[in-house]
Scaffold this active site. Sequence first.
Site, PDB file in Angstrom:
ATOM      1  CB  SER A  50     -36.735  57.507  43.388  1.00  0.00           C
ATOM      2  OG  SER A  50     -36.888  56.954  42.095  1.00  0.00           O
ATOM      3  CB  THR A  51     -32.811  54.432  44.992  1.00  0.00           C
ATOM      4  OG1 THR A  51     -32.770  55.158  46.216  1.00  0.00           O
ATOM      5  CG2 THR A  51     -31.582  53.548  44.878  1.00  0.00           C
TER       6      THR A  51
END
Length: 502
Positions: A50-51
Amino acid sequence: MIYTKPRGLIYILRQDYYIRPPGKTQYRVFLYLFLGGTDMKHVGLYIRVSTEEQTENYSIPEQRERLENFCKAKDWLVVDEYIDGGYSGAKLDRPAVQKMITDAGTGTIDTVLVWKLDRLSRSQKDMLYLIEDVFIPNSVDFVSLNESLDTGTAFGRAMIGILSAFAQLEREQIKERTMMGRIARAKSGLVMGPTAPYGYRYVDGQLIVDEYEASIVREIYDLYLQGYGMEKVSNMLYEKMQLTSASGYAAVRRILSRPTYAGLVHYSGEVYPGQHEKIIDVDMWKRVQEKREHSRNYQRGKRQKHLLTGMIYCKRCGAKYAYHVHSGNNYYDRYMCYSVCRSRKELIKDPHCDNTKYLAAELEQLIIAQIKELALDESKFNKVIQKRIEAPDPTQAMQKQIKEIDKQINNFMDLYQYGKVPVETINERIEKLTQEKSAIEKSIRELNIKPIPKREDYEPTLSRVDSIFETGSADEQRAAVRNLIDHIDIDGENVVIHWVFE
């Protein structure tokens, strides 16, 4: 020999596979021959980050390196990589996951390898869906490096069963906590639901009365108690409520059924005092519920073309009375017991019943005369409700128990202040007393004691009796009768009216 790279090999394998379908068996035969008879697993690497997880240990290159090294050590063939960069693991609507599911179904891969379980999904429910509904039915093994989980082994399959059990336990606990939270919210007097009921607005999380809509709510209750059906009320208030033809009846029915307007909160069969301001009083709400329970709703009344159909019972056999139409002259139409006329076999209670038949016009005039007498003579109304007033209160003993429990709780609180009894003992005893009190209060609510009626509650109908039965429509006359009479018993020449306020 281990074939993980270069990608040219994977391309050749894929090219041969797609040129010569159909699917898994032929593809494996080709690989088997191409690799000189080596029985390799055909692995799809799933990688997700994920970011917020763009760190050294979670980066895509780091995950890929660890997975490829594991495949080399196991002599497994990496067929494809499924990479979801910048996606959360909370849901399965990720492009690489969807492609992996498709490839598992077509036989492109027979093993899915991840670094950690949470790379594939952070949801136990989704994880079990993938393993039990996608991988296992398609003979695809699932391997997680960090947790040493391999569904291709007996231990790995056993672990899936344990995960399933824990997932079920977690779902049950979430359901239980949600239920407890909602009950606690209701007990504290807070209304459920994100949308405020008609007549209210949410302001800073609190229900605030909308005066214009509240006036319409009061009008709906008043009209219904006057004897108008729900559809008639919705038609009368069509423009005020800005209803559509499809929602009018449902909206009125919803408003008439909600205890919210009486300052109450209903949840899971229980009713609690609410924190919000009430629009109508509790007695009015209860009278409406009684009318809805005992009187016939509009749809049923619409099927009943005659004044007393559905309201008369045979005292001898218990069957209802039917309206029997005379073929020649409607003056000779009669009300008669279903067991006597035998027009509907399913409604016959006693085939030997011989209860009296009544000319419809005569019986209807008899009942109308009794209603007019009630309207003119206030003492008759008072005589009917006197029985209710003199009846012993069935909750008296239970109210006494509640007072005794409150007294005991106060005594324990005094002991706590003086420090004469251990706190644990006091808490345990108070909790037990509180549970006993709640059980008694629930029993009182279940008795559903009706408030003593007042004549003014029925004045809107009583004051219009003459005009209703002289110039009113058939619908208005039926509504007036059902607003005042619960049912009628007939035993020969004895006709007994049971009023709704008895």
